[in-house]
Motif scaffolding. Structure first.
Motif, PDB file in Angstrom:
ATOM      1  N   PHE A   1      -2.951  -2.962   1.852  1.00 35.26           N
ATOM      2  CA  PHE A   1      -1.894  -1.976   1.657  1.00 35.26           C
ATOM      3  C   PHE A   1      -2.481  -0.594   1.420  1.00 35.26           C
ATOM      4  O   PHE A   1      -1.983   0.406   1.949  1.00 35.26           O
ATOM      5  CB  PHE A   1      -1.019  -2.381   0.465  1.00 35.26           C
TER       6      PHE A   1
ATOM      7  N   TYR B   1      -3.506   0.998   4.542  1.00 31.47           N
ATOM      8  CA  TYR B   1      -2.321   1.420   5.300  1.00 31.47           C
ATOM      9  C   TYR B   1      -1.678   2.651   4.677  1.00 31.47           C
ATOM     10  O   TYR B   1      -1.417   3.648   5.362  1.00 31.47           O
ATOM     11  CB  TYR B   1      -1.326   0.263   5.351  1.00 31.47           C
ATOM     12  N   ARG B   2      -1.420   2.590   3.374  1.00 29.26           N
ATOM     13  CA  ARG B   2      -0.651   3.651   2.719  1.00 29.26           C
ATOM     14  C   ARG B   2      -1.462   4.916   2.488  1.00 29.26           C
ATOM     15  O   ARG B   2      -0.931   6.037   2.541  1.00 29.26           O
ATOM     16  CB  ARG B   2      -0.120   3.124   1.372  1.00 29.26           C
TER      17      ARG B   2
ATOM     18  N   THR C   1       6.049  -2.395  -4.939  1.00 25.41           N
ATOM     19  CA  THR C   1       5.781  -3.319  -3.835  1.00 25.41           C
ATOM     20  C   THR C   1       5.630  -4.735  -4.360  1.00 25.41           C
ATOM     21  O   THR C   1       4.931  -4.980  -5.349  1.00 25.41           O
ATOM     22  CB  THR C   1       4.508  -2.918  -3.078  1.00 25.41           C
TER      23      THR C   1
ATOM     24  N   LEU D   1      11.555   0.097   2.245  1.00 23.43           N
ATOM     25  CA  LEU D   1      10.593   1.010   2.858  1.00 23.43           C
ATOM     26  C   LEU D   1       9.758   0.304   3.917  1.00 23.43           C
ATOM     27  O   LEU D   1       9.781  -0.908   4.054  1.00 23.43           O
ATOM     28  CB  LEU D   1       9.689   1.599   1.772  1.00 23.43           C
ATOM     29  N   ASP D   2       8.987   1.098   4.658  1.00 23.42           N
ATOM     30  CA  ASP D   2       8.049   0.612   5.678  1.00 23.42           C
ATOM     31  C   ASP D   2       8.811  -0.077   6.804  1.00 23.42           C
ATOM     32  O   ASP D   2       9.922   0.315   7.130  1.00 23.42           O
ATOM     33  CB  ASP D   2       6.976  -0.269   5.053  1.00 23.42           C
TER      34      ASP D   2
ATOM     35  N   ARG E   1       4.805  -4.568   8.091  1.00 29.27           N
ATOM     36  CA  ARG E   1       4.457  -4.839   6.697  1.00 29.27           C
ATOM     37  C   ARG E   1       5.224  -6.043   6.165  1.00 29.27           C
ATOM     38  O   ARG E   1       4.688  -6.863   5.424  1.00 29.27           O
ATOM     39  CB  ARG E   1       4.728  -3.615   5.809  1.00 29.27           C
TER      40      ARG E   1
ATOM     41  N   GLU F   1       5.165  -8.475   2.488  1.00 31.39           N
ATOM     42  CA  GLU F   1       5.353  -7.315   1.631  1.00 31.39           C
ATOM     43  C   GLU F   1       6.801  -6.860   1.635  1.00 31.39           C
ATOM     44  O   GLU F   1       7.504  -6.994   2.635  1.00 31.39           O
ATOM     45  CB  GLU F   1       4.489  -6.133   2.091  1.00 31.39           C
TER      46      GLU F   1
ATOM     47  N   SER G   1       8.470  -3.234  -0.030  1.00 32.96           N
ATOM     48  CA  SER G   1       8.357  -2.030  -0.853  1.00 32.96           C
ATOM     49  C   SER G   1       9.725  -1.363  -0.957  1.00 32.96           C
ATOM     50  O   SER G   1      10.459  -1.265   0.031  1.00 32.96           O
ATOM     51  CB  SER G   1       7.349  -1.040  -0.258  1.00 32.96           C
TER      52      SER G   1
END
Length: 259
Positions: free
Chosen positions: A24, A27-28, A163, A234-235, A239, A244, A246
């Motif tokens: 993560f 990625y983030r 998350t 989110l995302d 993901r 995941e 978030s």
């Protein structure tokens, strides 16, 4: 150097325990590190052995940029000394430090399974200290094997997102996340608190999404149901397929945590 801020924690860890949060983080925070003049990441409280700090450096060097630097910080000087043989790559080192980050100004800070061992009323000060220099903080907790985890993304303005992450084959029910919530939320999972409502919504969506096609399809259906109910997820699917979820940070009934 000023005296490190914080207390020595238990330090238990296992290889690959933080693989989910590392993926993560790449990625983030990949763009933040790619654009940084000095791509410095601090791994705060790496534990009795430096294995997860070594893994973090290797993963970021392979997926984000090869010149990334990771500094592992521990308050216990014996742990710092024991980690020195693992500081072989030029981008990896170990120092003594705490929430003051040993005077460093990193782009990103990872602090995992650290604040779990502190009191809830100590969280805000720790967050402020770690983000005061502009760092993006990923702070959370996981089980012993890293199969169940939650984390907060925090900047200098406060917590931005929460998350949930799981190895889906090992997830019996989203209620399992409750015991791994970040310290800022774990004691607020009670009626009247937004995180309680969030956990109940997640559980209901899971219960309504049973399918014969496996845990991943059930998780994807769970996320879709939450979105249909109006939760600002989110995302995206890439993901979600990893197990995941978030969401924007759920404020507490008492108001913002950081300020």
């Amino acid at each position: 150097m000023a005296k490190p801020v914080g207390a020595v924690t238990r330090g238990t860890t296992n290889p690959n325990r933080l693989r989910r949060v590392d993926a993560f983080l790449a990625y983030r925070c990949g763009a933040l590190l790619a654009d940084a003049e000095d791509p410095l990441v601090v791994d705060l409280g790496y534990g009795a052995t430096p294995v997860t700090a070594v893994e973090l450096w290797a993963r970021l060097a392979a997926t984000v940029r090869p010149d990334v630097r990771v500094v592992g910080l521990e308050i216990d000087p014996e742990r710092v000394a024991a980690a020195q043989p693992d500081a072989d790559p030029p981008g990896l080192e170990f120092r003594r430090g705490g929430f003051e980050l040993a005077g460093l100004r990193p782009v990103v800070v990872r602090a995992f399974n650290v604040l779990r061992q502190y009191a809830e009323d100590e969280v805000a000060a720790a967050w402020r200290a770690m983000t005061a220099g502009g760092a993006f903080l990923v702070e959370g907790t996981c089980d012993e094997l890293g199969r169940i985890a939650t984390w907060a993304c925090v900047d200098s303005t406060g917590p931005r997102s929460l998350t949930f992450s799981a190895r889906l084959a090992a997830l019996d029910h989203p209620a399992t996340f409750a015991e791994r919530l970040p310290k800022a939320l774990i004691h607020r999972n009670v009626p009247g608190e937004p995180v309680y409502d969030l956990m109940r919504a997640l559980g209901r969506a899971w219960d309504s999404s049973a399918t014969p096609f496996g845990a991943r399809q059930r998780w994807l259906a769970t996320v879709a149901r939450l979105r249909d109910e109006g939760l600002p997820v989110l995302d995206g699917p890439a993901r979600w397929r990893l197990g995941e979820l978030s969401v924007p940070w759920p404020e507490t009934a008492a108001g913002p945590i950081l300020h």
